[in-house]
Design a protein around this motif. Sequence first.
Motif, PDB file in Angstrom:
ATOM      1  N   ASP A  62       1.038  -1.344  -0.407  1.00 53.00           N
ATOM      2  CA  ASP A  62      -0.028   0.098   0.258  1.00 53.00           C
ATOM      3  C   ASP A  62       0.428   1.496  -0.365  1.00 53.00           C
ATOM      4  N   GLY A  63       2.284   1.325   0.002  1.00 58.65           N
ATOM      5  CA  GLY A  63       3.334   2.161  -0.076  1.00 58.65           C
ATOM      6  C   GLY A  63       3.383   3.288  -1.033  1.00 58.65           C
ATOM      7  N   VAL A  64       2.215   4.307  -1.614  1.00 54.11           N
ATOM      8  CA  VAL A  64       2.180   3.998  -3.614  1.00 54.11           C
ATOM      9  C   VAL A  64       2.678   5.385  -3.442  1.00 54.11           C
ATOM     10  N   PRO A  65       3.739   5.708  -4.191  1.00 54.83           N
ATOM     11  CA  PRO A  65       4.349   7.175  -4.472  1.00 54.83           C
ATOM     12  C   PRO A  65       4.028   7.632  -4.876  1.00 54.83           C
ATOM     13  N   ALA A  66       2.630   8.267  -3.985  1.00 55.70           N
ATOM     14  CA  ALA A  66       1.392   9.438  -3.885  1.00 55.70           C
ATOM     15  C   ALA A  66       1.414  10.628  -3.558  1.00 55.70           C
ATOM     16  N   THR A  67       1.570  11.485  -3.619  1.00 57.94           N
ATOM     17  CA  THR A  67       1.848  13.027  -2.781  1.00 57.94           C
ATOM     18  C   THR A  67       1.313  12.588  -1.900  1.00 57.94           C
ATOM     19  N   SER A  68      -0.209  12.422  -0.884  1.00 56.02           N
ATOM     20  CA  SER A  68      -1.004  12.281  -0.315  1.00 56.02           C
ATOM     21  C   SER A  68      -0.650  11.266   0.524  1.00 56.02           C
ATOM     22  N   ASN A  69       0.507  10.449   0.545  1.00 54.40           N
ATOM     23  CA  ASN A  69       0.897   9.228   0.701  1.00 54.40           C
ATOM     24  C   ASN A  69       2.452   9.920   1.564  1.00 54.40           C
ATOM     25  N   GLY A  70       2.476  11.404   1.597  1.00 54.52           N
ATOM     26  CA  GLY A  70       3.807  11.764   1.266  1.00 54.52           C
ATOM     27  C   GLY A  70       4.087  12.427   2.492  1.00 54.52           C
ATOM     28  N   LEU A  71       5.753  13.235   2.937  1.00 56.78           N
ATOM     29  CA  LEU A  71       5.240  14.508   4.035  1.00 56.78           C
ATOM     30  C   LEU A  71       6.914  14.744   3.376  1.00 56.78           C
ATOM     31  N   ALA A  72       6.765  16.486   3.638  1.00 57.95           N
ATOM     32  CA  ALA A  72       7.563  17.268   3.123  1.00 57.95           C
ATOM     33  C   ALA A  72       8.980  16.904   4.314  1.00 57.95           C
ATOM     34  N   LEU A  73      10.172  16.403   5.187  1.00 53.47           N
ATOM     35  CA  LEU A  73      10.560  15.910   6.810  1.00 53.47           C
ATOM     36  C   LEU A  73      12.015  16.554   6.600  1.00 53.47           C
ATOM     37  N   CYS A  74      12.155  17.399   7.293  1.00 55.58           N
ATOM     38  CA  CYS A  74      14.124  17.639   7.713  1.00 55.58           C
ATOM     39  C   CYS A  74      14.638  16.069   8.169  1.00 55.58           C
ATOM     40  N   LYS A  75      15.899  15.755   7.660  1.00 57.19           N
ATOM     41  CA  LYS A  75      16.691  14.803   8.158  1.00 57.19           C
ATOM     42  C   LYS A  75      16.440  14.592   9.948  1.00 57.19           C
ATOM     43  N   ILE A  76      16.328  15.822  10.368  1.00 53.61           N
ATOM     44  CA  ILE A  76      16.414  15.034  12.152  1.00 53.61           C
ATOM     45  C   ILE A  76      14.341  14.414  12.330  1.00 53.61           C
ATOM     46  N   HIS A  77      13.859  15.218  11.825  1.00 49.15           N
ATOM     47  CA  HIS A  77      12.468  14.737  11.345  1.00 49.15           C
ATOM     48  C   HIS A  77      11.926  13.785  10.931  1.00 49.15           C
ATOM     49  N   HIS A  78      12.877  13.580   9.946  1.00 48.25           N
ATOM     50  CA  HIS A  78      12.080  11.945   8.669  1.00 48.25           C
ATOM     51  C   HIS A  78      12.897  11.097  10.337  1.00 48.25           C
ATOM     52  N   GLY A  79      14.199  10.932  10.405  1.00 49.37           N
ATOM     53  CA  GLY A  79      14.404  10.088  11.685  1.00 49.37           C
ATOM     54  C   GLY A  79      13.436   9.691  13.064  1.00 49.37           C
ATOM     55  N   ALA A  80      13.084  11.394  13.346  1.00 48.89           N
ATOM     56  CA  ALA A  80      11.920  10.893  14.790  1.00 48.89           C
ATOM     57  C   ALA A  80      10.891   9.912  13.990  1.00 48.89           C
ATOM     58  N   TYR A  81      10.035  10.144  12.882  1.00 43.32           N
ATOM     59  CA  TYR A  81       8.960   9.816  13.213  1.00 43.32           C
ATOM     60  C   TYR A  81       9.358   8.257  12.450  1.00 43.32           C
TER      61      TYR A  81
END
Length: 306
Positions: free
Chosen positions: A219-238
């Motif tokens: 289900d991990g489709v490459p759609a923008t609605s399945n995405g978040l722009a995150l800085c590397k610190i917050h991406h790692g924390a997420y």
Amino acid sequence: MSESVIERELAARLAAIDWLTRQRAAGVEYWTHADLSLFTFDGTRIPLMDRQRGIRKPAGFDAALAIRTVFRPEGAMRPYEDGMGADGLLRYRWRGSDPNHPENRALRKAMERQVPIIWFEGFAPALYTAIAPVYLLAEEPERQQFVVALGEDQLVLDVGGEVNSRRKRYVETMTKRRLHQPLFRAGVMHAYETRCAICAFRHGNLLDAAHITPDSTEDGVPATSNGLALCKIHHGAYDANIMGIRPDLVIEVRPDILEEIDGPMLKHGIQALHGEKLMMVPRSRRERPDEVRLEARYQQFRTAPV
């Protein structure tokens, strides 16, 4: 063409690919037609995209420099419907049905010389990301199309032959990843105005296009609605379940992390965000984070082992 002219053409196309690569390294994820008209080589301006044609062969070139696939809204068909073959490799359609059309001859010349070309993929109206280098590996005249290798390693793959299911699955996965990743990243960065959704940090080369539903799942489709722009610190924390995002776009920090005592990054960059809403949300409802996906991902955060 003389050897020197062929060598100059190759140098120009390598310089064009390097120009795009350097821009991407600086945080540029997508281009307009006007942006792509600014490339110069040896003092000569060489637009990388033709405004009307999908196949770009600049004046003085013998082989195609770039191909283009236009943006396709959900449910619509592209003017040239490109797809993947049974061998897991992509196809690119001829221009029209005449094999001797000048643009098809230009593609054939690029195939015969095995020179690198650029594939511009539209992800929004008049906005393109680039996949380069790609190569034309073979031609299938009966289907009026060329076989595309997304990278030098795909040049050694068999075209149209029988492949076992494991190898086919591997090639398909590799092909889809190379096609979808730049489209997904460009779409997410455009939707979030190249800013972190959590803290609004705006340096594109330090931002990631994070999946809500992991791309490793079906289900991990490459759609923008399945995405978040995150800085590397917050991406790692997420990803580490240190932070979660509720369907109402409110940030939560894991209770044990809230009790930790550490430096200013933890205090101001993580703990202080608990209970705050996302700072950046796409303007288009279609591009905003999908609530169902957010809820599923939030429940994973809530139940993740500490």
